[in-house]
Write a protein that holds these residues in place. Structure first.
Motif, mmCIF file in Angstrom:
data_model
loop_
_atom_site.group_PDB
_atom_site.id
_atom_site.type_symbol
_atom_site.label_atom_id
_atom_site.label_comp_id
_atom_site.label_asym_id
_atom_site.label_seq_id
_atom_site.Cartn_x
_atom_site.Cartn_y
_atom_site.Cartn_z
ATOM 1 N N GLU A 242 0.806 -1.222 0.000
ATOM 2 C CA GLU A 242 0.000 0.000 0.000
ATOM 3 C C GLU A 242 0.839 1.271 0.000
ATOM 4 O OE1 GLU A 242 -3.119 -0.425 -0.574
ATOM 5 O OE2 GLU A 242 -2.762 -2.579 -0.460
ATOM 6 N N ARG A 243 2.157 1.128 -0.072
ATOM 7 C CA ARG A 243 2.998 2.331 -0.149
ATOM 8 C C ARG A 243 2.768 3.036 -1.495
ATOM 9 N NH1 ARG A 243 8.043 2.296 2.751
ATOM 10 N NH2 ARG A 243 7.633 1.539 4.870
ATOM 11 N N PRO A 244 2.682 4.362 -1.499
ATOM 12 C CA PRO A 244 2.516 5.077 -2.767
ATOM 13 C C PRO A 244 3.658 4.760 -3.735
ATOM 14 C CG PRO A 244 2.142 6.542 -0.901
ATOM 15 C CD PRO A 244 2.678 5.257 -0.338
ATOM 16 N N GLY A 245 3.307 4.367 -4.938
ATOM 17 C CA GLY A 245 4.293 4.093 -5.965
ATOM 18 C C GLY A 245 4.769 2.658 -6.011
ATOM 19 N N TYR A 246 4.395 1.844 -5.003
ATOM 20 C CA TYR A 246 4.926 0.475 -4.984
ATOM 21 C C TYR A 246 4.272 -0.397 -6.047
ATOM 22 C CZ TYR A 246 7.369 -3.565 -3.155
ATOM 23 O OH TYR A 246 8.218 -4.644 -3.039
ATOM 24 N N ARG A 247 3.004 -0.206 -6.332
ATOM 25 C CA ARG A 247 2.340 -0.991 -7.373
ATOM 26 C C ARG A 247 3.016 -0.758 -8.726
ATOM 27 N NH1 ARG A 247 -0.793 -4.920 -4.948
ATOM 28 N NH2 ARG A 247 -2.134 -4.005 -3.340
ATOM 29 N N GLU A 248 3.367 0.499 -9.002
ATOM 30 C CA GLU A 248 4.041 0.821 -10.245
ATOM 31 C C GLU A 248 5.436 0.191 -10.283
ATOM 32 O OE1 GLU A 248 0.841 3.654 -9.401
ATOM 33 O OE2 GLU A 248 2.560 2.931 -8.235
ATOM 34 N N TYR A 249 6.102 0.205 -9.131
ATOM 35 C CA TYR A 249 7.418 -0.429 -9.028
ATOM 36 C C TYR A 249 7.314 -1.925 -9.295
ATOM 37 C CZ TYR A 249 11.701 -2.088 -6.677
ATOM 38 O OH TYR A 249 12.891 -2.704 -6.366
ATOM 39 N N GLN A 250 6.276 -2.556 -8.762
ATOM 40 C CA GLN A 250 6.065 -3.984 -9.014
ATOM 41 C C GLN A 250 5.840 -4.261 -10.491
ATOM 42 O OE1 GLN A 250 2.759 -4.447 -6.184
ATOM 43 N NE2 GLN A 250 3.964 -6.001 -5.114
ATOM 44 N N ALA A 251 5.151 -3.376 -11.173
ATOM 45 C CA ALA A 251 4.807 -3.596 -12.569
ATOM 46 C C ALA A 251 6.028 -3.557 -13.485
ATOM 47 C CB ALA A 251 3.785 -2.554 -13.026
ATOM 48 N N ARG A 252 7.048 -2.783 -13.103
ATOM 49 C CA ARG A 252 8.195 -2.629 -13.998
ATOM 50 C C ARG A 252 9.441 -3.382 -13.545
ATOM 51 N NH1 ARG A 252 7.759 2.457 -11.391
ATOM 52 N NH2 ARG A 252 9.576 2.952 -10.073
ATOM 53 N N THR A 253 9.425 -3.955 -12.349
ATOM 54 C CA THR A 253 10.634 -4.565 -11.792
ATOM 55 C C THR A 253 10.400 -6.030 -11.459
ATOM 56 O OG1 THR A 253 11.157 -2.415 -10.784
ATOM 57 C CG2 THR A 253 12.437 -4.311 -10.046
ATOM 58 N N SER A 254 11.362 -6.865 -11.810
ATOM 59 C CA SER A 254 11.268 -8.300 -11.551
ATOM 60 C C SER A 254 11.097 -8.580 -10.062
ATOM 61 C CB SER A 254 12.523 -9.000 -12.071
ATOM 62 O OG SER A 254 12.553 -10.368 -11.694
ATOM 63 N N TYR A 255 10.315 -9.603 -9.764
ATOM 64 C CA TYR A 255 10.063 -9.970 -8.364
ATOM 65 C C TYR A 255 11.322 -10.503 -7.687
ATOM 66 C CZ TYR A 255 8.055 -12.586 -4.413
ATOM 67 O OH TYR A 255 7.771 -13.083 -3.172
ATOM 68 N N PHE A 256 12.017 -11.430 -8.338
ATOM 69 C CA PHE A 256 13.144 -12.091 -7.672
ATOM 70 C C PHE A 256 14.375 -12.188 -8.568
ATOM 71 C CE2 PHE A 256 15.392 -15.734 -5.716
ATOM 72 C CZ PHE A 256 15.454 -15.263 -4.410
ATOM 73 N N LEU A 257 14.255 -12.881 -9.708
ATOM 74 C CA LEU A 257 15.415 -13.047 -10.596
ATOM 75 C C LEU A 257 15.722 -11.725 -11.294
ATOM 76 C CD1 LEU A 257 14.544 -16.499 -12.206
ATOM 77 C CD2 LEU A 257 16.191 -16.038 -10.364
ATOM 78 N N PRO A 258 16.965 -11.268 -11.277
ATOM 79 C CA PRO A 258 17.303 -9.975 -11.882
ATOM 80 C C PRO A 258 17.096 -9.956 -13.395
ATOM 81 C CG PRO A 258 19.049 -10.748 -10.420
ATOM 82 C CD PRO A 258 18.130 -11.896 -10.632
ATOM 83 N N ARG A 259 16.569 -8.846 -13.862
ATOM 84 C CA ARG A 259 16.462 -8.604 -15.305
ATOM 85 C C ARG A 259 16.272 -7.101 -15.495
ATOM 86 N NH1 ARG A 259 11.698 -6.806 -16.094
ATOM 87 N NH2 ARG A 259 9.813 -7.657 -15.105
ATOM 88 N N PRO A 260 16.551 -6.580 -16.692
ATOM 89 C CA PRO A 260 16.362 -5.140 -16.913
ATOM 90 C C PRO A 260 14.932 -4.712 -16.628
ATOM 91 C CG PRO A 260 17.579 -6.137 -18.730
ATOM 92 C CD PRO A 260 17.082 -7.269 -17.884
ATOM 93 N N PRO A 261 14.744 -3.541 -16.052
ATOM 94 C CA PRO A 261 13.373 -3.090 -15.731
ATOM 95 C C PRO A 261 12.548 -2.854 -16.995
ATOM 96 C CG PRO A 261 14.960 -1.321 -15.377
ATOM 97 C CD PRO A 261 15.753 -2.574 -15.632
ATOM 98 N N ARG A 262 11.247 -3.095 -16.870
ATOM 99 C CA ARG A 262 10.348 -2.802 -17.979
ATOM 100 C C ARG A 262 10.214 -1.280 -18.118
ATOM 101 N NH1 ARG A 262 7.460 -6.672 -14.920
ATOM 102 N NH2 ARG A 262 7.402 -8.740 -15.868
ATOM 103 N N PRO A 263 9.968 -0.809 -19.327
ATOM 104 C CA PRO A 263 9.794 0.645 -19.539
ATOM 105 C C PRO A 263 8.612 1.183 -18.755
ATOM 106 C CG PRO A 263 9.903 -0.552 -21.652
ATOM 107 C CD PRO A 263 9.857 -1.564 -20.568
#
Length: 263
Positions: A242-263
């Protein structure tokens, strides 16, 4: 498993289990006295070091392997324990444990003993089985040993760099109320947990160089499960959701295994 030193393994394993139990009893005593159970996070890293030293001291396998693993576990475990001690100093209970106890209901003391101290004590012993088995085995250096050492190094770097980046982020007042999405945190939402998993898969590979170390694969699998689904990333995600901006962060960033962020 002809030739495996069952009596030597029993000595190392039973001593390790006893040491983990004593450590958790002491940790629980401090946790209940101080009113916060996140002290177990300090004992988590230190407990692995304790078991690795027991395995190195009581095992009768190749000395170089026993002390190599003791050294690798010590570097990882002491860094983690000191980091957790600094992070929790002067703060209250970790929200993960508070939520765990609130959701469980019933007697909070018994729940804390069962779900925090007993669980982590048994996990300490089980995850460290590759170290225990390696302490009583014999063999030469090989590809698994080399790959395991490299994977361990990758894990320590991910964990230590990720923690340092987060500490620097939190220390800057201009970042208050924002989400850390820089550095390693832009490639995975949990670089420290990913690093932990790499460390224990690396230790497993070193153990798997000799028989029957290969049979201890359930230990790094269990550690990965704890980190991803049980007490690590999943609980932290619930707290941060529920932190502001965290949902957007989840949408563009891998959960566990590293990979380049989504645009």
């Amino acid at each position: 498993m002809d030739g495996f030193d069952w009596s030597g393994f029993a000595l190392v394993s039973i001593t390790s289990l006893l040491a983990a139990a004593i450590l958790m009893v002491i940790t629980a005593a401090f946790g209940f006295r101080w009113g916060r159970h996140n002290v177990v996070d300090v004992s988590w890293g230190a407990g692995f070091v304790l078991i690795a030293l027991i395995a190195a001291a009581f095992g009768d396998g190749d000395a170089w392997r026993r002390w190599l693993l003791a050294g690798l576990v010590a570097v990882w475990g002491l860094r983690l324990a000191s980091h957790m001690a600094r992070r929790s100093s002067g703060h209250g209970e970790d929200p993960r444990y508070k939520r765990m106890l609130d959701d469980a209901g019933g007697n909070r003391t018994l729940t804390a003993i069962r779900k925090i101290y007993l669980t982590q004590g048994l996990a300490l012993w089980f995850v460290s089985l590759p170290v225990q088995v390696s302490a009583v085995t014999h063999g030469s250096l090989g590809v698994f040993t080399a790959v395991g050492a490299v994977l361990w190094l990758v894990g320590v770097m991910f964990e230590s760099v990720g923690d340092a980046q987060m500490s620097a982020f939190k220390a800057d007042p201009s970042n208050r109320g924002t989400i850390m999405d820089r550095g390693l945190w832009g490639w995975t939402r949990h670089p420290n947990y990913f690093g932990d998993a790499c460390v224990w898969w690396g230790i497993y590979l070193i153990a798997a160089q000799t028989w029957p170390g290969v049979l201890t694969a359930a230990s790094p699998l269990a550690m990965t499960y704890f980190l991803v689904y049980a007490t690590g990333a999943r609980l932290l995600e619930q707290h941060m959701a529920e932190r502001p901006g965290y949902r957007e962060y989840q949408a563009r960033t891998s959960y566990f295994l590293p990979r380049p962020p989504r645009p």
